[in-house]
Design an enzyme around this catalytic site. Structure first.
Site, PDB file in Angstrom:
ATOM      1  N   HIS A   1      28.388  36.299  41.112  1.00 54.59           N
ATOM      2  CA  HIS A   1      27.491  37.243  40.437  1.00 54.59           C
ATOM      3  C   HIS A   1      26.356  37.585  41.400  1.00 54.59           C
ATOM      4  O   HIS A   1      25.269  37.015  41.339  1.00 54.59           O
ATOM      5  CB  HIS A   1      26.939  36.617  39.155  1.00 54.59           C
ATOM      6  CG  HIS A   1      26.152  37.562  38.300  1.00 54.59           C
ATOM      7  ND1 HIS A   1      26.105  37.431  36.927  1.00 54.59           N
ATOM      8  CD2 HIS A   1      25.372  38.624  38.604  1.00 54.59           C
ATOM      9  CE1 HIS A   1      25.326  38.390  36.426  1.00 54.59           C
ATOM     10  NE2 HIS A   1      24.868  39.119  37.431  1.00 54.59           N
TER      11      HIS A   1
ATOM     12  N   GLU B   1      30.847  39.665  38.941  1.00 54.12           N
ATOM     13  CA  GLU B   1      29.989  40.036  37.818  1.00 54.12           C
ATOM     14  C   GLU B   1      28.736  40.724  38.335  1.00 54.12           C
ATOM     15  O   GLU B   1      28.273  40.444  39.440  1.00 54.12           O
ATOM     16  CB  GLU B   1      29.540  38.785  37.045  1.00 54.12           C
ATOM     17  CG  GLU B   1      30.647  37.970  36.445  1.00 54.12           C
ATOM     18  CD  GLU B   1      30.114  36.769  35.686  1.00 54.12           C
ATOM     19  OE1 GLU B   1      30.874  36.211  34.879  1.00 54.12           O
ATOM     20  OE2 GLU B   1      28.946  36.380  35.897  1.00 54.12           O
TER      21      GLU B   1
ATOM     22  N   HIS C   1      28.815  31.238  29.730  1.00 55.42           N
ATOM     23  CA  HIS C   1      27.385  30.956  29.708  1.00 55.42           C
ATOM     24  C   HIS C   1      27.107  29.704  28.863  1.00 55.42           C
ATOM     25  O   HIS C   1      27.279  29.711  27.657  1.00 55.42           O
ATOM     26  CB  HIS C   1      26.547  32.117  29.170  1.00 55.42           C
ATOM     27  CG  HIS C   1      25.122  32.069  29.661  1.00 55.42           C
ATOM     28  ND1 HIS C   1      24.690  32.739  30.782  1.00 55.42           N
ATOM     29  CD2 HIS C   1      24.054  31.373  29.223  1.00 55.42           C
ATOM     30  CE1 HIS C   1      23.409  32.490  30.991  1.00 55.42           C
ATOM     31  NE2 HIS C   1      22.997  31.655  30.054  1.00 55.42           N
TER      32      HIS C   1
END
Length: 237
Positions: A43, A70, A190
């Site tokens: 990410h 991401e 997450h």
């Protein structure tokens, strides 16, 4: 079996804290694949405080599993994804100064914007996923963007589960069922960890992939990276 994609941002954070190239992100990704993970996630953020854009470019040719990138679809990110062409791109509505992802897309408000970005990625053969909260209206909105998958934002589940709420996964169960009927694949990520992943997997149907970074790398400090990955794989069976 639900696939495990390991987010290696925290390895890059440790590298960047000291400078130099230790720990080596490329070597870590190779080891993670060798230990059985089915994907690698990165990410990159505009300030490159952990994964750098150059890391994503260097990772693509050496990976043998699915590569997931991401990020917020600013032009710099879009250009990176179109250049690297990962197996999957996950769109996240991060503020540029966000410490970590803290909300999913409003797929109703940003439907046209998401449709445009997703169309470009899909035209280049890249599977798309969008980061969403467990809200049925948002799931229905996601289906109208043309995305292939959604990634359920699981922080609220993790908090409720840690507090002993037996219904911690209910909204995720309902949203996963709805997403499946709408033809969407289902990812999640997450704050998932060894403590809660089994419960989540058992209660959320049609779960194609989980992306786990912070907890997994933290647990590996105590258990070792190979043993940690193997434990996740066993719990996801």
């Amino acid at each position: 079996m639900t696939k495990l994609s390991v987010n290696i941002n925290k390895i890059a954070t440790l590298r960047n804290a000291r400078g130099g190239d230790v720990p080596n992100v490329i070597e870590a990704a190779k080891n993670i694949e060798a230990f059985g993970a089915e994907g690698i996630t990165v990410h990159p953020r505009p300030d490159e405080r952990h994964i750098r854009y150059a890391d994503a470019r260097e990772l693509k040719p050496i990976l043998t599993t699915e590569f997931n990138i991401e990020g917020k679809p600013i032009q710099q990110f879009i250009d990176l994804v179109l250049e690297v062409k990962p197996a999957q791109v996950t769109l996240v509505p991060d503020a540029e100064d966000a410490i970590t992802s803290n909300a999913g897309w409003d797929t109703i408000k940003y439907k046209d914007y998401l449709r445009e970005v997703i169309s470009e990625f899909k035209n280049n053969g890249i599977r798309t996923s969008i980061f969403v909260d467990p809200d049925k209206n948002i799931i229905e909105g996601a289906a109208k963007t043309g995305t292939d998958r959604i990634e359920l934002y699981t922080e609220s589940f993790a908090v409720e589960y840690a507090n002993g709420n037996e219904n911690a996964a209910q909204s995720y169960t309902d949203c996963a069922k709805l997403a499946h009927t709408l033809g969407l694949g289902i990812n999640a990520g997450h704050d998932l960890s060894l403590k809660n992943i089994k419960f989540f997997k058992e209660n959320v149907p049609h779960l194609a992939e989980v992306s786990i970074g912070h907890a997994l790398i933290s647990e590996a400090l105590y258990l070792g990276l190979e043993k940690t990955i193997q434990q996740y794989l066993n719990l996801l069976k």
